[in-house]
Design an enzyme around this catalytic site. Structure first.
Site, PDB file in Angstrom:
ATOM      1  N   ALA A  43       0.739  -1.242  -0.134  1.00 10.10           N
ATOM      2  CA  ALA A  43       0.089   0.003   0.080  1.00 10.10           C
ATOM      3  C   ALA A  43       0.684   1.292   0.082  1.00 10.10           C
ATOM      4  O   ALA A  43       1.812   1.462   0.726  1.00 10.10           O
ATOM      5  CB  ALA A  43      -1.036   0.146   1.263  1.00 10.10           C
ATOM      6  N   GLY A  48       6.292   0.996   5.552  1.00 11.70           N
ATOM      7  CA  GLY A  48       7.420   0.058   4.993  1.00 11.70           C
ATOM      8  C   GLY A  48       7.454   0.319   3.516  1.00 11.70           C
ATOM      9  O   GLY A  48       8.537   0.426   2.840  1.00 11.70           O
ATOM     10  N   CYS A  49       6.329   0.679   2.844  1.00 11.88           N
ATOM     11  CA  CYS A  49       6.277   0.809   1.522  1.00 11.88           C
ATOM     12  C   CYS A  49       7.097   2.060   1.026  1.00 11.88           C
ATOM     13  O   CYS A  49       7.445   2.140   0.049  1.00 11.88           O
ATOM     14  CB  CYS A  49       4.831   0.793   0.848  1.00 11.88           C
ATOM     15  SG  CYS A  49       4.132  -0.966   1.289  1.00 11.88           S
ATOM     16  N   THR A  50       6.637   3.107   2.029  1.00 15.02           N
ATOM     17  CA  THR A  50       7.468   4.504   1.894  1.00 15.02           C
ATOM     18  C   THR A  50       9.051   4.164   1.835  1.00 15.02           C
ATOM     19  O   THR A  50       9.543   4.744   0.828  1.00 15.02           O
ATOM     20  CB  THR A  50       7.165   5.443   2.794  1.00 15.02           C
ATOM     21  OG1 THR A  50       5.527   5.820   2.541  1.00 15.02           O
ATOM     22  CG2 THR A  50       7.743   6.816   2.766  1.00 15.02           C
ATOM     23  N   ALA A  53      10.156   2.367  -1.336  1.00 17.46           N
ATOM     24  CA  ALA A  53      10.066   3.299  -2.640  1.00 17.46           C
ATOM     25  C   ALA A  53      10.862   4.297  -2.614  1.00 17.46           C
ATOM     26  O   ALA A  53      11.590   4.507  -3.559  1.00 17.46           O
ATOM     27  CB  ALA A  53       8.606   3.968  -2.689  1.00 17.46           C
TER      28      ALA A  53
END
Length: 157
Positions: A43, A48-50, A53
């Site tokens: 998401a 974590g995804c930030t 990325a």
């Protein structure tokens, strides 16, 4: 736990055509003749995804210099992807797969263990697709932190 599809090196990469953060359709075939890292994350805008990325963003020059493009895919809609891109100055395509068909075809959606429980969701995964459209590297259940550094070591970039 039921077994999810798992792609292996040498498999043909499943084709896709998905909207990016601006609603433009991006196809895997657009990258024919180039190597591309395709990574799947749960998401946009989450911690974590930030981190993951931003790691790709911060290593993009070296990856591009080694002939590798980067594409991130999540179940998010283009509007959320645009906010994520703009907030974190992400400079590679973020694609949305809200119906999860591409995620499923790549084995990046299905049953996984989360805190000891079996749940259904996005399996954080990374692939390297070669110039001919074949899977060169397939990694499932990768960690958000430190993953790009490990990938660079594995690829000698």
């Amino acid at each position: 736990m039921t077994e999810n599809v798992r792609l292996q090196p040498g498999d043909k990469a499943p084709m896709f055509a998905l909207p990016d953060a601006d609603g433009n359709v991006v196809k895997l075939s657009d990258y024919a003749g180039r190597k591309v890292i395709v990574y799947f994350y749960p998401a946009a805008m989450t911690a974590g995804c930030t981190k993951q990325a931003c790691d790709f963003r911060d290593n993009l020059a070296e990856l591009n210099g080694a002939g590798l493009d980067v594409i991130g895919i999540s179940p998010d809609k283009p509007e959320k992807l645009a906010k994520f891109r703009d907030r974190d100055a992400l400079t590679f395509p973020l694609l949305g797969d809200p119906d999860k068909k591409v995620l499923t075809a790549w084995g990046a959606f299905g049953e996984k263990k989360l805190y000891g429980k079996v749940v259904t969701g996005v399996i954080r995964s990374t692939f390297v697709v070669d110039e001919k459209g074949d899977i060169e590297v397939a990694q499932y259940n990768v960690r958000a932190t430190g993953h790009v550094a490990k990938l660079r070591r594995d690829l000698a970039v």
